[in-house]
Motif scaffolding. Structure first.
Motif, PDB file in Angstrom:
ATOM      1  N   MET A  40      88.908  64.145  16.218  1.00  0.00           N
ATOM      2  CA  MET A  40      90.226  64.769  15.991  1.00  0.00           C
ATOM      3  C   MET A  40      90.348  65.243  14.543  1.00  0.00           C
ATOM      4  O   MET A  40      91.001  66.244  14.255  1.00  0.00           O
ATOM      5  CB  MET A  40      91.344  63.774  16.297  1.00  0.00           C
ATOM      6  N   HIS A  87      90.811  68.250  23.229  1.00  0.00           N
ATOM      7  CA  HIS A  87      91.686  68.194  22.058  1.00  0.00           C
ATOM      8  C   HIS A  87      90.992  68.659  20.776  1.00  0.00           C
ATOM      9  O   HIS A  87      91.650  68.775  19.742  1.00  0.00           O
ATOM     10  CB  HIS A  87      92.206  66.764  21.861  1.00  0.00           C
ATOM     11  N   MET A 113      91.494  58.096  25.163  1.00  0.00           N
ATOM     12  CA  MET A 113      90.838  59.394  25.039  1.00  0.00           C
ATOM     13  C   MET A 113      89.523  59.436  25.799  1.00  0.00           C
ATOM     14  O   MET A 113      88.806  60.431  25.752  1.00  0.00           O
ATOM     15  CB  MET A 113      90.594  59.725  23.564  1.00  0.00           C
ATOM     16  N   THR A 141      94.718  69.287  32.888  1.00  0.00           N
ATOM     17  CA  THR A 141      95.793  70.172  32.432  1.00  0.00           C
ATOM     18  C   THR A 141      96.896  70.262  33.474  1.00  0.00           C
ATOM     19  O   THR A 141      98.088  70.179  33.139  1.00  0.00           O
ATOM     20  CB  THR A 141      95.235  71.583  32.144  1.00  0.00           C
ATOM     21  N   VAL A 152      96.010  66.826  29.511  1.00  0.00           N
ATOM     22  CA  VAL A 152      95.277  67.488  28.433  1.00  0.00           C
ATOM     23  C   VAL A 152      95.778  68.913  28.281  1.00  0.00           C
ATOM     24  O   VAL A 152      96.290  69.510  29.242  1.00  0.00           O
ATOM     25  CB  VAL A 152      93.756  67.495  28.693  1.00  0.00           C
ATOM     26  N   PRO A 153      95.661  69.494  27.087  1.00  0.00           N
ATOM     27  CA  PRO A 153      96.091  70.879  26.891  1.00  0.00           C
ATOM     28  C   PRO A 153      95.113  71.840  27.562  1.00  0.00           C
ATOM     29  O   PRO A 153      93.956  71.466  27.822  1.00  0.00           O
ATOM     30  CB  PRO A 153      96.051  71.035  25.364  1.00  0.00           C
TER      31      PRO A 153
END
Length: 281
Positions: free
Chosen positions: A47, A63, A107, A267, A272-273
């Motif tokens: 990250m 991410h 994660m 998603t 999650v994006p």
């Protein structure tokens, strides 16, 4: 000489994969420093873009895809096997839904798979009740009665029965039945800001290191055994074979499809994006 801090977990499968680089079998002008940490720590470091190249969970890649490029080499997939929900006794679906499950990190790909499994079993928006526990403490915590169930990864998938655990669900088996694809778990990535030349050189070294291990299985396995956490040689060899194989050398179109679908489902579930999965050749 460009220094590449290379992160991977202290597990026998990762050690086998990186033997070629660690032993000098793979020749390069780059200075590779091996940084060994658990996967949750590597996910958190990614990250921040802390390491030039690292192993991370597929879940975490969603991410950090702005910082890191995804390599075709080094992917870990479970083909009808993967993270498992285990307990000391059989649990009904109703009990499982209400049980607090010890997990190895939020994660991890195991955690994303668990959430998708719960949605499939219990309906959209239903989430498991979880608490994070270091992966190697999950089975002992169940044995001690701190948790009713746990989500296990790594060698626990081969040793859970001898430790008195009952299998409740196998995420890899469920995913394969659902999609026809292997369950994507881990990948190796390299930081984009190093430039195209460095990205390609790290990719080459990664590919050749895996090839070296597969071509020198005895030597690579001897090296990996120091990270086997008490597993005997036959069990370690079986575990390495589960997660270091021809698909690890090159995940292929099927592996890329599996990663894209896994993250797409994440998603759609709001976990999650949205992410564009581009893979370095």
């Amino acid at each position: 000489m460009l220094k590449i801090r290379l992160g991977h977990s202290p597990d026998s499968d990762d050690a086998f994969m990186f033997w070629g680089l660690a032993s000098g079998e793979v020749k390069t002008d780059y200075d590779f420093e091996h940084i060994l940490r658990d996967i949750q720590t590597l996910n958190e470091w990614a990250m921040e873009g802390k390491l030039e190249s690292t192993a991370i969970s597929v879940h975490a890649f969603a991410h950090v895809s702005d910082k890191y490029a995804l390599l075709r080499h080094g992917g870990s997939f479970g083909d009808e096997y993967g993270p498992m929900i285990v307990a000391k006794r059989a649990l009904s679906p109703e009990e499982l839904r209400e049980t607090v499950i010890a997990i190895p990190g939020k994660m991890t790909s195991a955690f994303l798979a668990l959430n998708l499994y719960f949605e499939d079993q219990f309906g959209a928006g239903v989430r498991p009740k979880t608490e994070v526990v270091p992966f190697d403490e999950i089975i002992p915590a169940i044995q001690e009665g701190k948790y009713e169930a746990g989500l296990i990864i790594h060698e626990g998938q081969l040793t859970y029965e001898r430790e008195g655990m009952t299998l409740i669900a196998d995420m890899g088996r469920w995913w394969k039945a659902k999609t026809g694809l292997p369950l994507p778990l881990g990948v190796n990535v390299v930081r984009k800001d190093l430039g195209d030349g460095a990205v390609k050189e790290v990719s080459r070294c990664m590919r050749e290191s895996i090839h070296a291990g597969l071509s020198n299985r005895g030597k690579a396995l001897d090296y990996a055994l120091q990270f086997a956490r008490g597993m005997d040689t036959p069990t370690s060899d079986e575990f390495v074979g589960m997660y270091v194989n021809e698909r690890t050398l090159d995940m292929g179109d099927e592996g890329i499809r599996a990663i894209r679908l896994f993250l797409q489902k994440g998603t759609e579930a709001g976990i999650v994006p949205p992410v564009q999965v581009d893979v370095v050749d």
